[in-house]
Design a protein around this motif. Structure first.
Motif, mmCIF file in Angstrom:
data_model
loop_
_atom_site.group_PDB
_atom_site.id
_atom_site.type_symbol
_atom_site.label_atom_id
_atom_site.label_comp_id
_atom_site.label_asym_id
_atom_site.label_seq_id
_atom_site.Cartn_x
_atom_site.Cartn_y
_atom_site.Cartn_z
ATOM 1 N N GLY A 123 -2.213 3.474 -2.201
ATOM 2 C CA GLY A 123 -1.994 3.103 -0.804
ATOM 3 C C GLY A 123 -2.009 4.308 0.114
ATOM 4 O O GLY A 123 -2.552 4.257 1.227
ATOM 5 N N GLY A 124 -1.424 5.423 -0.366
ATOM 6 C CA GLY A 124 -1.439 6.649 0.441
ATOM 7 C C GLY A 124 -2.833 7.192 0.632
ATOM 8 O O GLY A 124 -3.198 7.627 1.735
ATOM 9 N N LEU A 125 -3.635 7.169 -0.445
ATOM 10 C CA LEU A 125 -5.021 7.645 -0.335
ATOM 11 C C LEU A 125 -5.824 6.751 0.594
ATOM 12 O O LEU A 125 -6.603 7.229 1.423
ATOM 13 N N GLN A 126 -5.626 5.437 0.476
ATOM 14 C CA GLN A 126 -6.344 4.520 1.358
ATOM 15 C C GLN A 126 -5.969 4.773 2.819
ATOM 16 O O GLN A 126 -6.832 4.797 3.707
ATOM 17 N N THR A 127 -4.691 5.014 3.070
ATOM 18 C CA THR A 127 -4.248 5.316 4.434
ATOM 19 C C THR A 127 -4.900 6.582 4.955
ATOM 20 O O THR A 127 -5.391 6.638 6.094
ATOM 21 N N HIS A 173 9.125 9.616 2.668
ATOM 22 C CA HIS A 173 8.776 10.843 3.394
ATOM 23 C C HIS A 173 7.261 10.980 3.544
ATOM 24 O O HIS A 173 6.746 11.284 4.627
ATOM 25 N N ILE A 174 6.515 10.733 2.470
ATOM 26 C CA ILE A 174 5.066 10.916 2.534
ATOM 27 C C ILE A 174 4.412 9.868 3.432
ATOM 28 O O ILE A 174 3.435 10.137 4.131
ATOM 29 N N THR A 175 4.968 8.648 3.453
ATOM 30 C CA THR A 175 4.416 7.609 4.324
ATOM 31 C C THR A 175 4.544 8.013 5.790
ATOM 32 O O THR A 175 3.644 7.815 6.600
ATOM 33 N N GLN A 176 5.674 8.625 6.117
ATOM 34 C CA GLN A 176 5.867 9.098 7.488
ATOM 35 C C GLN A 176 4.869 10.207 7.826
ATOM 36 O O GLN A 176 4.279 10.223 8.908
#
Length: 511
Positions: free
Chosen positions: A156-160, A10-13
């Motif tokens: 990975g989420g922070l980098q994105t 969900h968070i990646t989306q």
């Protein structure tokens, strides 16, 4: 772990959708809190030996403005150095960076669980997540293996999120661009819409060669904007040279700008470079440029037009490649109309004007800035914690701050000294009694109210705004008459900044 992967899908989306920056970071942290069931958490960016809060949950709002230097926070230093999950025992003697910063809790977090998750990309630390719970056994069931997976996914989420931040401000982004996280490095503490607009304008003009004129009231932070322009430009590795034009005696002003040669005047015992030469290939910031004399304005104009200067006493011309950023709290076009500032220089300087909004127009930035200055005082006094009471935070947002950020900084420093003088404790709380400016402000409001009430017999009620404007008109008109039309003297009598008085008078149709 199935639920965990569902959360992160969900968070990646969300991270790849059109969320604004603040939402990306908040979404990251909300997911962490839901997965780990903690009472307080923070997502931190790591930069220059400092952790910078990007999002918080369960912590006082002023934490977002604080900057946690590793040298002053051993727990955060342990997280940064470990390279792996760090669990702090409930009886750890390392001070917690959030002591006193959890609303509706006692000043000390006596017994609680605390875990630090370093966020690594290619073995480089880019941030951390801290999670706290009031139950000392809250995290006993969490396995380090699962926490490492969460840490990797969060990294990975922070980098994105950071890459998306870069994509919004520049066309070409490389992996190395992560080292140029401009919004956080420039020390402009803000999350308000007005300042976000200013940030976008800074991004647009920073990497050009255009001259920039920064305007705004006294104390709004024009020097920080100039620094941001320089740091985000291709000249960032070269000097940023500062010159306060208001503090320049007329006798040495030309020498300060352009330099002099030995023997040019009494006391010139050697050749000396001026600010233009010192800033060659870099940036020259001319603060309070409206204070320069007309004669010096003409010489400055030539330097801007032709890129060459002459040292005092020298016939030779020196070519310089210097970008000019100027700032003023005056309304320069009115100075041009009055004949006190050259129109050609004004147009040359204001190729790209930037206006810094006053603090009263920056939503709750005052709370973030108060936290930032409070953290500075905590380090200065070697305190365990320094917090702001709930009633104080509310009052900070209600006060008009006529002196803007500078007034807030001085108020926090003064209040910290007063609060420290009352106790030997290393845990400090700032309250309303430490701030005398609110009392003065309330007296002024009370006096205005009494005057309006007195005049309401003769003047029909027009609403608060109209009544206030009528009173302002009368006060300015009376003071202007008493000072024989001298606006500078009128500003001094009314205890208001001259530029602010001109803008107010224009808005009230007095000019």
């Amino acid at each position: 772990m199935t639920e965990l992967f569902a959360h992160w899908l969900h968070i990646t989306q969300d991270l790849n959708s059109a969320l604004i920056r603040k939402d990306r970071f908040d979404t990251l942290l909300t997911t962490i809190r839901e997965v780990l069931c903690c009472d307080a958490s923070a997502l931190l960016l790591y930069e220059n030996q400092t952790f910078i809060p990007l999002a918080i949950n369960g912590l006082s709002h002023d934490v977002l403005g604080r900057r946690f230097a590793l040298a002053q926070h051993p727990r955060l230093e342990a997280i940064a150095r470990a390279g792996d999950i760090v669990r702090f025992p409930a009886n750890s003697d390392l001070p917690d960076p959030y002591d006193g910063l959890i609303p509706n809790r006692d000043s000390k977090l006596q017994v609680h669980s605390c875990i630090g998750l370093p966020l690594l990309v290619d073995d480089q630390l880019i941030g951390a997540i801290t999670i706290d719970a009031f139950d000392e056994n809250q995290f006993d069931g969490l396995l380090n293996h699962d926490l490492r997976l969460i840490s990797a996914l969060a990294a990975g989420g922070l980098q994105t999120a950071l890459l998306l931040e870069q994509l919004e401000t520049q066309a070409n982004v490389t992996h190395e661009a992560l080292t140029e996280r401009r919004t956080f490095s420039d020390k402009i503490i803000s999350r308000s819409a007005a300042m976000q607009t200013l940030q976008q304008q800074i991004d647009a003009v920073a990497n050009t060669e255009l001259s920039v004129l920064i305007t705004g009231e006294t104390g709004v932070g024009k020097e920080l904007v100039a620094n941001a322009l320089h740091q985000r430009s291709a000249r960032a590795s070269k000097p940023l040279v500062y010159l306060n034009c208001a503090a320049l005696p007329e006798s040495v002003a030309e020498s300060e700008l352009f330099g002099h040669i030995k023997g040019a005047f009494t006391g010139a015992i050697s050749d000396r470079k001026g600010k233009f030469e010192q800033a060659d290939n870099g940036t020259l910031f001319l603060d309070e440029v409206g204070e320069l004399s007309l004669e010096l304005q003409a010489k400055l104009l030539r330097a801007l037009q032709f890129g060459d200067i002459q040292r005092v006493g020298d016939d030779r011309h020196i070519q310089v490649n210097t970008r000019i950023i100027a700032a003023t709290n005056r309304v320069l076009y009115e100075e041009v109309t009055a004949g006190r500032f050259r129109a050609d220089l004004y147009h040359r300087l204001s190729v790209f004007p930037l206006h810094v909004p006053p603090l009263r127009e920056r939503d709750d930035d005052v709370v973030l800035l108060a936290g930032f200055f409070a953290e500075q005082m905590k380090a200065k006094f070697h305190l365990s914690s320094i917090r702001l009471s709930a009633s104080l935070l509310q009052k900070l947002t209600q006060y008009a701050w006529p002196g803007n950020v500078r007034e807030l900084e001085h108020a926090i420093k003064r209040a910290s000294v007063l609060a420290k003088s009352r106790t030997q404790s290393r845990d400090l709380e700032l309250t309303l009694q430490d701030f005398d400016l609110f009392t003065s402000d309330e007296k002024a409001v009370s006096a205005t109210h009494k005057q309006q009430k007195k005049e309401s017999i003769e003047v029909p009620t027009l609403g608060l705004r109209a009544e206030t404007e009528n009173l302002q008109k009368r006060m300015i008109s009376d003071a202007l008459s008493q000072n024989h039309g001298n606006w500078a003297a009128t500003a001094r009598q009314l205890d208001i900044d001259g530029g602010n008085l001109h803008r107010l008078a224009k808005r009230l149709s007095l000019k």
